[in-house]
Design an enzyme around this catalytic site. Structure first.
Site, PDB file in Angstrom:
ATOM      1  N   LYS A 166      -2.595   5.302  -6.618  1.00  0.00           N
ATOM      2  CA  LYS A 166      -2.348   6.423  -5.717  1.00  0.00           C
ATOM      3  C   LYS A 166      -1.690   7.594  -6.445  1.00  0.00           C
ATOM      4  O   LYS A 166      -1.883   8.751  -6.079  1.00  0.00           O
ATOM      5  CB  LYS A 166      -1.458   5.942  -4.573  1.00  0.00           C
ATOM      6  CG  LYS A 166      -1.280   6.921  -3.438  1.00  0.00           C
ATOM      7  CD  LYS A 166      -0.561   6.219  -2.302  1.00  0.00           C
ATOM      8  CE  LYS A 166      -0.238   7.140  -1.155  1.00  0.00           C
ATOM      9  NZ  LYS A 166       0.476   6.379  -0.104  1.00  0.00           N
ATOM     10  N   ASP A 184      11.192   7.765   4.278  1.00  0.00           N
ATOM     11  CA  ASP A 184      10.128   6.884   3.789  1.00  0.00           C
ATOM     12  C   ASP A 184      10.166   6.803   2.273  1.00  0.00           C
ATOM     13  O   ASP A 184       9.735   7.723   1.585  1.00  0.00           O
ATOM     14  CB  ASP A 184       8.775   7.434   4.278  1.00  0.00           C
ATOM     15  CG  ASP A 184       7.592   6.597   3.796  1.00  0.00           C
ATOM     16  OD1 ASP A 184       7.797   5.682   2.967  1.00  0.00           O
ATOM     17  OD2 ASP A 184       6.471   6.860   4.238  1.00  0.00           O
ATOM     18  N   GLU A 211       2.046   9.868   6.788  1.00  0.00           N
ATOM     19  CA  GLU A 211       2.732   8.583   6.929  1.00  0.00           C
ATOM     20  C   GLU A 211       3.949   8.646   7.863  1.00  0.00           C
ATOM     21  O   GLU A 211       4.094   7.789   8.742  1.00  0.00           O
ATOM     22  CB  GLU A 211       3.129   8.054   5.543  1.00  0.00           C
ATOM     23  CG  GLU A 211       1.915   7.536   4.785  1.00  0.00           C
ATOM     24  CD  GLU A 211       2.119   7.476   3.277  1.00  0.00           C
ATOM     25  OE1 GLU A 211       3.263   7.704   2.832  1.00  0.00           O
ATOM     26  OE2 GLU A 211       1.149   7.222   2.558  1.00  0.00           O
ATOM     27  N   ASP A 226      -2.870   1.794   5.847  1.00  0.00           N
ATOM     28  CA  ASP A 226      -1.798   2.374   5.052  1.00  0.00           C
ATOM     29  C   ASP A 226      -2.176   2.129   3.594  1.00  0.00           C
ATOM     30  O   ASP A 226      -2.031   1.028   3.096  1.00  0.00           O
ATOM     31  CB  ASP A 226      -0.469   1.699   5.413  1.00  0.00           C
ATOM     32  CG  ASP A 226       0.685   2.180   4.542  1.00  0.00           C
ATOM     33  OD1 ASP A 226       0.461   3.075   3.699  1.00  0.00           O
ATOM     34  OD2 ASP A 226       1.803   1.656   4.706  1.00  0.00           O
TER      35      ASP A 226
END
Lengths: 622, 107
Positions: free
Chosen positions: A87, A206, A184, A25
């Site tokens: 990211k 999420d 994800e 992850d």
């Protein structure tokens, strides 16, 4: 001495042939690596037992690179060379990045993706991410006692191709073999759905450090289907930190602060946010480089107030995703919470209120994505039990389509569709009395069949004789969980059917897929022109055939002069239609249409008269 | 003689079987392969074969097929942690030599 894990019956690996696979992850704030040990998914911790690796990289002046907690500790000392939340920069240009003005980095705007000037030179987000991935690889190899066969890396559902490609590149740079990129929310669903085995509609909410994803999934008989996704690729826990940071600046009446102080206050803001998960108020203390002191108390009421709009911002995409799936909040059987930011009580409450139920959070929201990825990686590496009818969740890398008249591609299943998927489209005959149809299955993004990859050809026979355009042939493309494509063509009136099976991804390497995609983008305008030309040519051919068929049937309706004019127009159109001057084709088609307008009207009248002959008004009205 | 589990190994095995949701115990065995001739087999057991030798250790069933038994009789299965790595280890009194990695051995 090697340490062994328990295998499924009959699956013991030969010595030195263990297929070690991990799920990663790669998060905005924290990253994790997980694996399946003796059938159980576990997160691999570092030597100190810490499961999370902060996604922070510090580039030191002496050439040393630090990743994780060590790098995090440098944030307030050396913010310019300490990269957090990299990211957010993956595959992004300067203009795409939120709050760029308050970031302490020295950006270099290079084509496609920003780069950061550090003391070790210019670093691209791909290189920085690779440093994080390499740290995870080293941890996994130490924990598993061998080289990794491969890894599944998760990405937000919202990541576009540039961002996905950047992630893949980073993994390769880190020496990882990418088995697959996995969305994800899908990974979270794997971790929850299979462990709990409950069927129904689920929402995966999420809220990570930097991204928000909402996915509506359907679980039935162990099969996952993604019904809808939505989200915001620039909304996450970091934004809550930023709200607290701004609140501190405002409350303490600070003038613009130095990068060093900004970093320190951001850290304090995050700590306060985390403290409020279990407490009613959080103290905020900091000593700035200007010798100013910050001494504040943030209560959960104030925090709720300043972050209310952020919480609301997540509900917009949630509503939309549900609407896209054609569902109402009460149709959702369970809400899965993913991402550390969902620990915030106001998030739990807002999501619970919206769906009218307590969200599911019995797995650690920080780990659930990595665990799901590990389960997927384990299966992809081939460690599956015999008879385990697992469904591989994947997307189609390139569009699948059919050749239509004129050598054009009609896309039936667009790329990035998740599999299993089935799509149907109706086609018809092109000529009067056509009794068979050749079907050509192709793969690619280009408009012309000749530029795509041919997968299979087959024929459907036994179409009953009908005028052109009357037959209805339903072509169904179905891709099953193993990526196997089957194409079925069925004539709707007689039920005649023909089918073929192909493996679409067979023989295409990642590089070839990438090249084909690039090709598709760079030729887009060229292709559009050629497509329009081909369409005009096909239309012209259809028009000529229709006119000729009408002339054969109803020639007596025309005078010699009219007939000669129509014939001349047909000849003119035939002369230009094979050239590449679309305007000339359109013009000639216009001419022929005008020349036959009166003829068409007469034919219409004639058939109406025939239909009405011998009937009275009352019969027609009934 | 018998094949046994240490308490730590038994605890991990029970945990794994519980999480897996099925299985009657574990199967230990050997197969001929590897750099030193033989390799260990460690698997979940869903059913016992008629010829299986069944041992009980800490309440767990340990299944061994008769062809494997001579090579691993007396073995104690242990659970060990080495740095970040953890897993099961065969403490086998029959082995004469093993390859550096311990995954394969000769008797």
């Amino acid at each position: 001495m090697a340490l062994l894990q328990i295998s499924e019956p009959g699956q013991s690996a030969a010595p030195h042939e263990h297929r070690l696979a991990v799920g990663i992850d790669l998060g905005t704030t924290n990253s994790l690596v997980a694996t399946v040990r003796s059938g159980l998914a576990v997160v691999l911790s570092d030597e100190m037992g810490r499961p999370l690796l902060p996604s922070v990289v510090h580039y030191g002046a002496e050439g040393a690179t630090e990743v994780g907690y060590g790098a995090q500790a440098r944030q307030s000392v050396d913010p310019r060379n300490t990269v957090v939340s990299v990211k957010r920069f993956m595959g992004r240009g300067r203009a795409d990045i939120a709050h760029i003005e308050s970031m302490p980095y020295d950006f270099e705007d290079s084509p496609g993706m920003v780069k950061l000037r550090t003391v070790q030179g210019v670093k691209s987000p791909v290189e920085i991410s690779a440093d994080i991935l390499a740290a995870l690889r080293i941890r996994a190899e130490a924990a598993l006692g061998g080289q990794l066969t491969g890894a599944v890396i998760t990405v937000p559902a919202y990541f576009d191709d540039a961002q996905r490609q950047a992630t893949k590149d980073a993994a390769r740079l880190a020496g990882l073999n990418v088995l697959r990129l996995l969305n994800e929310p899908t990974a979270a669903a794997i971790a929850y759905g299979l462990d709990n085995g409950a069927e129904g509609i689920y929402a995966v909410y999420d809220l990570g450090g930097g991204t928000f994803d909402i996915s509506i999934l359907k679980l039935s008989k162990g099969v996952f289907q993604v019904l809808a996704t939505g989200g915001d690729s620039a909304l996450g826990g970091d934004d809550f930190d930023h709200r607290v940071f701004c609140w501190i600046i405002e409350q303490a009446k600070l003038t613009p602060v130095s990068p060093h102080d900004a970093r320190l206050l951001q850290t304090r803001a995050r700590e306060a946010k985390e403290y409020l998960t279990l407490h009613g108020e959080a103290p905020i203390n900091a000593k700035l480089s200007t010798n100013e002191f910050v001494d504040l108390k943030l209560t959960s009421e104030v925090f709720n107030e300043i972050s209310k709009t952020l919480v609301q911002k997540t509900l917009g995409p949630t509503r939309k995703a549900l609407r896209d799936a054609g569902l109402a909040p009460e149709d959702v059987k369970g809400v899965v919470m993913v991402g550390g930011a969902t620990r915030m009580p106001q998030i739990q409450k807002a999501v619970g209120d919206y769906f009218g139920q307590q969200p599911l959070n019995n797995l650690d929201p920080d780990k659930v994505v990595a665990l799901g990825a590990a389960i997927q990686a384990n299966l992809l590496a081939g460690n599956r039990a015999a008879g385990d009818d697992w469904l591989l969740l994947d997307v189609i890398p390139l569009s699948l389509g059919m050749e239509t008249m004129g050598g054009l591609t009609e896309k039936i299943i667009p790329r990035n569709s998740t599999i299993p998927v089935a799509r149907a489209q109706e086609f018809t005959t092109f000529k009067d009395g056509q009794s068979a149809m050749a079907l050509h299955v192709v793969q690619g993004e280009r408009e012309l069949v000749s530029d795509c990859r041919s997968l299979a050809r087959f024929e459907l026979r036994g179409i009953p004789p009908m005028v052109a355009g009357a037959a209805r042939i339903r072509v169904t493309f179905q891709v099953d969980a193993d990526g196997l494509l089957s194409v079925t063509a069925r004539e709707q009136i007689t039920g005649h059917e023909a089918r073929i099976e192909v493996k679409p991804s067979y023989g295409l390497t990642d590089d070839e897929v990438a090249a084909m995609l690039k090709d598709g983008f760079s030729h887009a305008s060229d292709d559009a022109f050629r497509r329009a030309l081909r369409e005009a040519q096909v239309e012209a051919q259809r028009l000529i055939e229709a006119v000729q068929s009408a002339l054969k049937d109803d020639a007596p309706l025309l005078s010699t002069l009219e007939r000669a004019h129509i014939d001349a127009c047909v000849a003119k159109l035939q002369a230009v239609m094979m050239g590449d001057d679309r305007r000339a084709i359109d013009g000639a088609m216009d001419g022929l249409n005008k020349a036959t307008a009166e003829f068409a009207a007469r034919r219409m009248n004639q058939s109406v008269q025939r239909a009405l002959a011998g009937k009275n008004v009352s019969e027609l009205e009934s | 003689m018998a094949v046994t589990l240490t308490e730590s190994a038994a605890k991990h095995v029970s945990n794994y079987i519980a999480k897996r949701g099925k299985g009657i115990g574990i199967r230990l065995g050997v197969k001929t392969s590897g750099c030193s001739g033989m390799a260990y087999k460690l698997e979940f057991a869903d059913a016992a074969e008629p010829e299986d030798q069944v041992f009980e250790s800490h309440g767990l069933k340990v299944l061994v097929d008769p062809r494997s038994l001579p090579y691993i009789d007396g073995t104690e299965l242990d659970y060990a942690k080495e740095g970040l790595n953890e897993g099961f280890r065969f403490n086998n009194p029959n082995i004469k030599d093993q390859c550096g990695c311990g995954e394969s051995f000769t008797v």
